[in-house]
Each structure stands twice: as C-alpha cells, then as structure tokens.
Design a protein around this motif. Sequence first.
Motif, short mmCIF file in Angstrom:
data_model
loop_
_atom_site.label_atom_id
_atom_site.label_comp_id
_atom_site.label_asym_id
_atom_site.label_seq_id
_atom_site.Cartn_x
_atom_site.Cartn_y
_atom_site.Cartn_z
N ILE A 75 -11.81 -28.24 48.23
CA ILE A 75 -12.62 -29.45 48.08
C ILE A 75 -13.84 -29.17 47.21
CG2 ILE A 75 -14.05 -31.10 49.32
CD1 ILE A 75 -12.15 -30.90 51.61
N SER A 113 -9.46 -33.17 52.51
CA SER A 113 -10.36 -33.68 53.55
C SER A 113 -9.56 -34.16 54.74
CB SER A 113 -11.19 -34.84 53.00
OG SER A 113 -11.88 -34.45 51.86
N LEU A 153 -7.03 -32.74 55.80
CA LEU A 153 -6.80 -31.52 56.54
C LEU A 153 -7.96 -31.24 57.48
CD1 LEU A 153 -5.30 -28.81 56.99
CD2 LEU A 153 -6.67 -27.91 55.14
N ILE A 154 -9.17 -31.29 56.95
CA ILE A 154 -10.34 -30.97 57.76
C ILE A 154 -10.45 -31.94 58.92
CG2 ILE A 154 -12.82 -30.66 57.74
CD1 ILE A 154 -11.90 -28.80 55.81
N TYR A 169 -6.17 -21.74 62.36
CA TYR A 169 -6.66 -23.04 61.92
C TYR A 169 -7.98 -22.91 61.20
CZ TYR A 169 -3.05 -25.27 64.70
OH TYR A 169 -1.85 -25.68 65.21
N ILE A 227 2.19 -28.27 63.18
CA ILE A 227 2.93 -27.18 62.57
C ILE A 227 3.91 -26.59 63.57
CG2 ILE A 227 1.26 -25.34 63.05
CD1 ILE A 227 1.98 -24.88 59.82
N VAL A 272 0.66 -29.29 58.85
CA VAL A 272 -0.38 -29.17 59.87
C VAL A 272 -0.68 -30.55 60.47
CG1 VAL A 272 -2.82 -28.64 60.26
CG2 VAL A 272 -1.44 -27.19 58.78
N LEU A 274 -11.91 -23.71 66.66
CA LEU A 274 -10.46 -23.64 66.54
C LEU A 274 -10.04 -22.18 66.49
CD1 LEU A 274 -10.20 -26.21 63.65
CD2 LEU A 274 -9.82 -26.65 66.06
N PRO A 326 -17.99 -27.29 64.15
CA PRO A 326 -16.78 -27.73 64.82
C PRO A 326 -15.56 -26.85 64.52
CG PRO A 326 -17.20 -29.10 62.92
CD PRO A 326 -18.32 -28.13 62.99
N ILE A 327 -15.56 -26.23 63.35
CA ILE A 327 -14.34 -25.55 62.92
C ILE A 327 -14.15 -24.21 63.60
CG2 ILE A 327 -13.13 -24.61 60.92
CD1 ILE A 327 -13.13 -27.46 60.68
N PRO A 364 -6.18 -30.54 66.20
CA PRO A 364 -5.67 -29.43 65.39
C PRO A 364 -4.19 -29.17 65.57
CG PRO A 364 -7.38 -28.67 66.91
CD PRO A 364 -7.23 -30.12 67.13
N THR A 365 -3.66 -29.55 66.73
CA THR A 365 -2.24 -29.30 66.90
C THR A 365 -1.39 -30.32 66.16
OG1 THR A 365 -2.48 -30.46 68.97
CG2 THR A 365 -2.33 -28.09 69.07
N LEU A 391 -17.80 -31.71 67.89
CA LEU A 391 -17.79 -32.77 66.90
C LEU A 391 -19.01 -33.67 67.05
CD1 LEU A 391 -16.13 -33.81 64.62
CD2 LEU A 391 -14.94 -35.32 66.17
N LEU A 409 -7.98 -31.20 61.60
CA LEU A 409 -8.37 -30.02 62.36
C LEU A 409 -9.54 -30.31 63.30
CD1 LEU A 409 -7.97 -27.23 59.69
CD2 LEU A 409 -6.54 -27.69 61.66
N LEU A 410 -10.39 -31.24 62.89
CA LEU A 410 -11.50 -31.56 63.77
C LEU A 410 -11.05 -32.37 64.97
CD1 LEU A 410 -14.34 -32.60 61.29
CD2 LEU A 410 -14.17 -30.54 62.65
N VAL A 411 -10.14 -33.28 64.72
CA VAL A 411 -9.77 -34.22 65.76
C VAL A 411 -8.64 -33.69 66.63
CG1 VAL A 411 -8.87 -36.51 66.19
CG2 VAL A 411 -10.48 -36.16 64.36
N PHE A 422 1.71 -28.11 52.90
CA PHE A 422 1.25 -27.35 54.04
C PHE A 422 0.31 -28.19 54.90
CE2 PHE A 422 0.20 -24.00 56.64
CZ PHE A 422 -1.17 -23.89 56.73
N ALA A 433 -8.71 -24.28 57.50
CA ALA A 433 -9.81 -25.21 57.23
C ALA A 433 -10.71 -24.67 56.13
CB ALA A 433 -10.61 -25.45 58.51
#
Lengths: 273, 421, 375
Positions: free
Chosen positions: B207, C353, C355-356, B196, C318, C314, B192, B188-189, C363-364, B122, C359-361, C310, B200
């Motif tokens: 978006i 967004s 969601l994103i 995930y 989830i 998440v 995962l 960053p993605i 994810p669980t 990140l 997932l970045l911060v 959904f 994403a």
Amino acid sequence: MSENPTNIVLEIHDLCKNFGGLRAVRDMELMIPQGALYGLIGPNGAGKTTVFNLITGIYGSTSGQILFNGNSINGYEPHEINQMGIARTFQNIRLFSNLSVLDNVRIAYHGHAGYSFTDALFRSRNYEVKENELTDQAIEFLSVFNLQDRIHEVAKNLPYGEQRRLEIARALAASPKLLLLDEPAAGMNPNESVALMDLIHFIRERFNLTILLIEHQMRVVMGVCEMITVMDFGERIAFGNPDEIQSNPKVIEAYLGPGASVLAEKFKRKKTR
Amino acid sequence: MKFDKSTIIFMVGAIAVFAIVQLLITFGILNPFWTTILRTAAVMAIVSLGLNLIYGFNGQFSLGQWGFYAIGAYAAADVTYRFSQLQNANGLTVLFMVALLSTVGLVLAQLFISKIRGLDPLSALVLYLVATIALGYVGFLIGKVAAGPVTSLLVSMPKDVATQIVFFISVLLAGIVAAEISFLFGLPILTLGSDYFGIATLGFTIIIKVLLDNSDTLLGFEEMKGARGMIGIPKITSWFWVFLFLVVTVILVRNLLNSTYGRAIKSVREDELAAKAMGIDIANFKIVTFVIGSFLAGIAGALYAHINGFLHPNSFNFIKSFDPMIIVVFGGLGSITGTLVASFAWALVLEGFLRLWLPEGFETWRFVVYPILLLIMMLLKPNGIFGGYEMPYLQDLLPFKKKVKKAEPIGPANDSPEVTQ
Amino acid sequence: MKLTTTVQKSPGFFTRIIERKWIGRGMLILLSLFVIYILAGKLIEKPTVFLQQVINGLQLGFVYALIALGYTMVYGIVRLINFAHGDVFMVGSFVSFYAISRFGIHSWLINLLPGIPAFLGLLVGTITVVIISMIVCAVMAFTIERIAYKPLRDAPRISLLITAIGVSFFLEYFGALNFVFTPNFISFQRPFEVTTWQLGKEGLTILQQGSTVNEGSVIFSNIFIIIVLASVFLLAVLQFVVNKTKVGKAMRAVAYDKYTARLMGINTDAIISTTFMIGAALAGAAGVLYAIAFPSIIFWMGIIPGLKAFVAAVLGGIGSIPGAVVGALIMGQAEVLSAAYISSPMRDAISFSILIIVLLVRPTGIFGEASREKA
C-alpha cells in the motif's frame, strides 16, 4: 511459616468453561487454605489443565468465580495474574529454550527490576547497580536449586530432570504466593519422583507457599498432597484427604471404569485375609 | 563508568574503521561508486538491525520494514528538499510540530486508554487515531505559522551549517513519524498470530508503494513527482553521518537487549505462553519492539534518501522488501554481529564486486543465483551464518567473576543458606 | 472457613460499549455503510455502467479464484504461503503462448480435419492448449515441491517461507533471461477471434470492431463466456475430486491432521505433492485465461495477481476451498469497481487495504475456522 488455617488462598465456585459445544469444566468447586499441599487428579481429559488455565487467565471462564486471597481474578490477563502472586509450571516443559539458565530466572525479576527503559538504554548508574543486584539474586536463587554451575548453559541443553527443576525455580523466582505445578513428575523414574516429592515439601516450607498440583503418579500424589480434589468429565466428583480418596468408589470407577469399585472391594477383602 | 576490555576494543575498532574509510574517501582512493556502496551498506545495516530486533529477537515475522523505510526516506527528503531547493523551512516546521503534537496526542490517549479495562485493540486504535489526527492537525497549523520565522533564522546561518541542521533534524523526525505510524498499525495487527501479522505487513508495504506512486496526485506532494521519482534531494549523507548513526544504533540496541527489557523481548520469541505466565505483558513488548524497529527503518530511509539525491518508488516495491529479510536470515536471526556482517557483505560483494567483475547480463543473472544460494543456505545452515553468536562487546555482561556460595543440596532436614529474595 | 462473595453489579453503559467492542465495530460499520452508499449511488445513477463493471469483475474474479485455490489448498495442507504460486500462473501464460505461436497447437484439429467447423475446431484446440499448460505447470510444481520444499518440511516455518520466496525470484528472473521468456512484454496471440456482443435496448447484437458502444448497453465477449465456463467447470471438477474421491478424502485428512493421516495409512508425501500439482494446474489454466483476456505477458506478471489471489484466499478463509472462490469473486469485483469509480492506480491499494481490514475484523476469513492450540 504462619499458620492461618482460616485464610483461603484460592476459591473456585461454580466455574464453567465451554469451548463451543464442549463443556470442558462444569460447576467446579475448589477451596485451598494457605500453606496447603493440594492435589488435583483425575483421568486424562478430565479438565485439570483447563482449570489451571482458567486460574492463570489463559482461558476466560464462561461463568463462575475464581477468588485469589478474597479478590476476584476473573477476566484478568495472565501476566497480571502472575504479578498478583500466582505462578505455574507446564505439562510439557516450557522453558525459554534458547536463553541461558540464568536468563530464564532473571526474567522472573522483570517486574521489580528497579530501572527504567531509559536507564537500560543509556546504561545509567542505576541500571548497573540494579542489574548487578538482580543477577546476584538470581544466582543465589539458583544455588538453592543446585543449578549454580549451569547458569550459562542454554536451557534446552539441560538434562530433563534439571529442566524440570529450572522450570520450578523460575516460577518461584517471582515470589508467588500460590504455585501451580502441572504434572511435575511426568517422565521421571521412581528415584527422581522421590527427589521431586522432597523438593515440593522443601519449597513449601522455604518459600511459605501454597501449592496446587496436577499429577498422575499416585505415589507422588498420595505422598505429597494433604488434600485432593478429583475431577472427571470436567466436574468435581470427590474431595478429601488421600485415604478418603483412595477408598472412594466413584474415584476408582473414574479411573478404572464402571464396576471397578466392586472389584476393588473384592481385592481389598482378599488382601486383608 | 568504567570500561571493560570488550568495550574498549569495540570503540577503538569503530574509530579505526571510520578513520580508515574516511581517509580513503578524502584522498580519493575510493571512488564514488565504492563510497556509495559503503554508505548503502551502513544504511542497510540499520534497517536490518531494526528487522532483526522485530523478528530475530522478538519473533514477529514482519515484511513491513521496507514500508517504514520508504516513509522515512520520503519524509526526510521532502523536508530537506523544501529547504534547499525552495528555501522554505515549512517542511521542517510542519513535520516537527505534527510529530510533536501527535506524539503528545498518543501519550494522552494512552493515559486515558490504560484506565479502561478490556478494551479491544480495534477500538483502542480508533481512539488513538482520533487523538493523533486531531492533535496532528493542530500541529500542522502551528507548523505553517512557524515556518516563516524559522526559515529566516536558518537562512541567516551559513548555508552548509543550516542544511546539516535541517538534515539531522529531518532524519530524527523521519524516524519518529515511522515509529508513530508503526504504533498505530501495529496495535491491532500484532494481536494476530505470526502468519497473519506477516501477511498484514506485506500488505502495508504494498500500500505504501502505491501511495508513493501517487504522491503527487493523490497526496498532493507535487515535489515528490509520484511514479516519476523525486529528484533534487541534497546529498548530505556522508560516511561520517551514516557511520555515526550506525554506531549509535548498535550501542543502543545492544544496551536494550542486555537488560531486563531485552530479556522480556526475547522471552516473547521463545514461548509466549510461558512469558505471560511469568508476568511479561507480551502485547506491550511486541508493540514496543515493533515501534523501535520501525524507528530504525525510518532513520535508515532518511539517510538513504540523501545518498544519491533521488528517490524512486520502485526502490520500495515488494520485491526489494525482501532484501533486509534475506540479510537478517543469512546473518543469523538474533545476532547483531551477523546482521552487520551480512549487510556489508551484501552491499560490498553482491552489489559491488559482482556487478563490476562479472560479465554483462549478470545484472539479471544475480537474481537467479541469489535464490539458489538462499536455498542452499536454508538446507545447510538455517540459523544463518552467525546464528546465536555475538561479538564480545555485544554479548551480555556475563557474571564470570561472581563467586557463588555453594548451597547445601536440597533435602528436607537441611538448613538452606541465606537466600535474599 | 470464610467464604467471600462479590456482588455483580449490572454493567454500566460505557462498560457495555467497551465489552461489545462497539467503538471499533462502529467505525467499521460506518465505513461499510459509506461504501455501500457510494456504490448504491453509482448503481442508481448509471445502472448499465455498474452492470458492465460487474461483468468485468466476474471475469477477473474467476481467474483469481483459480489462482487462489492453489494458495488455499497448499496452506491448508502444509501451512506454507507459497509465494511462488503467482509465478506458476505466469508460466502457464507463457506455455500457452508458445503452444499457440510456435506450435500452433490451437489449430491441431482443424489441420487434421479441414472440414470441421471453425468454432468446434478452435474450441477443442483451445482446450488442448489449456490442458497442456495445466500439465506443464503441474509437473513444474511437483519438481519444485520435491527439490525445494520437501527437504525442509520439518524445518522452522521461516526457512520454508524464505525458500518459497527464493523459488519465486528464481522463476521470475530465470524467465527474464533472454533465452527463456526475455525481459520484454510479449504480445499474446489469442487462439480464437474475439467476438463482442452488445446487450441493450435493441437486444443482443454483435459489436463490430471499432464501433462505439451504445448508451445504456453492456458488452461482453466470448472471452468472458469462456473464462466463466472454464472456471466453473474446473471448480466443479475440483469440488468433485475433493469431496467424492478417495484422493480428495485423503487430502482433507492430511490437511486436518498430518500425523494421524499417516498413521491411518495415507501416503502423506504423495498427497502433498498431489495437492501442489492440482493447485498448480489450476493456476496454469488461470494463466491461459488471463492471457487471453489481457494479451500482453511478461515475466513479472504473476506477482500482483498472485498476491491479490492470496488476499482473496485469506478473505475467504485460508484453507477453505469455497472461501477461496468467494473471496476471489469479491476481490475481482472490488478491484474493477475501484478502478472504475476511484482511480486505476488506487485499485492495488484498495485490494490490499481489504486485506488489512479483513485481518482486523475477522482474520480467519469468511469461511475460516479458528486455529486450535493446546496449552
């Protein structure tokens, strides 16, 4: 093989690994000299594979030190640690199942393939030369392990014994200085285990290696290892040569339960009578 | 470079296919409906190849391919629109300079960041973003200044030539822009897990679609006309262009996959842990593959935009994003041949034949039949039709002819043969 | 034997920043502060408008919660993202439409006992319609699970995922056929009259049709009350089932470790089907409630709410039931607030967004637990 008994390839001091509240490894100590055949044994769940994972960087240590040829390897990524010269095999064979035998080994040469990304993309002269060299080396290497007739087979189609051999061959193709074998004899019958023991001795000589071995089959351990460390509940409970380990009461109790050492003593006396 | 048999067959075959179709088009035997289908098929093939690279060969389940396709389409369309309709090359110059300088920014940032140990993804993303935006803005300013001279230069050339040049460059730029965005997004993605990451990328595609719906209001591109759809794009994508890009893509992808880099990419799919233990930096390869796959999506999108001359955000909605996924899975993950066949089959059969020959209302019935076919396929042959198979040209250069010295069986007392390490 | 030791230097300033991931976290904290600042500004500026959005957000959030639960429970038990779940929601709406418009089920009690007060009769009728939708959706989910998902249970995950996508398409487009739901918007007939109350300086009054809202008051309708009550009730029932019944215990066991659960004598197939059915029933109920709130239904109405639910699952983690509820309430709130204060079209972009960012911060998710993998 250069004999240099004072050269310590792998040193572990006060190594601890916690998973949340679970202390998987506690105050682990290990000292492996160059060229040794070293064994790491203990009952299931003792933390042996965790130690492997800590050495190879798959887990980060909670505290403690791991030194490879005098340099700390704490906090490095697994691929970096491999590039430094440590290779391993896995408890459950982890081959690249859908790739060919040849490809499995050729991946080990990735680090010194000798051609760039653009070379590959545009098939430059350099790519052709280096790729052929690489392939030749891989095939010759496989022939040492008697797998040269299988180079085009998909790895998952190989019989179990050959898969094990391939995994070891693959690990060695990267020219490591230290090889970690995680239960290499698992699933083997006595004949195969003997062949494996011969293989281990052979590769130690041939490739000038230091080998650290996790194993449950005592025949293999006692037949191959020159020095052994025993773990139980994440800690080192004993270390020494095979004879010392076999008669160590703590080791017997770790495997067989409390009070077993007394029984073992009784057995021993009965046998010698 | 000496060519072996399979290469020659491939080259001859490719030229033959091109020539035959081109003749059919030129002599009007194939009407516009079918030429559009063929061009669309080739475009889908490029997009799907990108997805196959990311998912079939690298094992990362991505639903974002369509988002990059959309980005590529609109980026290239805007550039050519501005030139052909507004006689202004500012789209071209600005995009060129932005792409150039932001790439420079990324490279510089990369050099700097690689020196830092233990930086989390990140934070790395933040640094890259700063570099990209800063240098991108500089590029923007330079581009605006350069617009004048470049426009004059291009206008002085014959119109067709100039438009082709602008088109070609815009396609490449579209790919580069898509690649850059995919780099920033993927950084960053990709760390995962597979699930995930898929989620994403799905969010990303949605978006993008929403942003496109509002391209005229929020993003300020009035000519894109937001949800009403963009029109007036020059229809430059001919069979020649699309075929050229497709063939080059196939060749380069095949070259990549049959090298040590390709093997590393595949090893990530097979077993990440084992690959790491073998010295492969899997994070690096995931990103590289993702970027290349997205580059291909961007190029495909750019080509697509110039087939029909109009773009509508609805073509890029999340439902349509499953088209390349279905093609790749049907054709066979990890098989270039499969993707090619499936793309053309999808376009020719499903969009072409069935639409013409089956009764009215099949428009909607299609989408009832597709899932049933899909379900049957999943049950019977989950590896796809061509799973694992490749045309000889596309296969690895297998050392068939190498003679192998038979080694002594392994034993402690034997002398082993010379093995060079 | 030579022992080498390395001296640990105390980490420098920059090292600490990097170790603690402050660059990335710092940006996120700045972003959240910014958002909070804006929201606080809006709150202080016009408290009742803000409050109104909160009310609307709650209404939407509870509907999302009912859908999100299906996603999270199914994922927890078979690790499948059931893309078809949003379409179950859609079917629920349509079933209730037919029940009300074609069969007049909402007024069965009134027809039976004409003397009964309208309020009671319609209440029972509405509940009946909801139950019917729930049952139909549950049966449908059972069928789907047996036909499409069960045969692929040991197949690679992607096959299952693609099948789920296929089922989703199928439900949508089959519904779009003329003899099913038709491809057009359908005007949903509510089972009861809407009554809107206005809460303001003058207290609680009923808002007449067509009159404007007073400055400084919030409005809410009986729809809002029904949605909140119904959702809370269903959530409570679910909570009871999952935590206090044998079936619930079995569900939790199968979600934790399917193979061991089977060894313990649990019929995993039946439990998996039950989970699908419960999730579908909740989604069906959500469909009815949503249609009552937004009375215009169409065959693709399940896609976007399904996706947002959904995301909510998440966001909450989830596999976690309380997580799904919390996540859904947050998503509902975020959507309404961004529609009000930013712009209506952007609300979808904001939702995804979120969601994103999640997932970045983390994810669980909020309540999620990290997955366990043995090397």
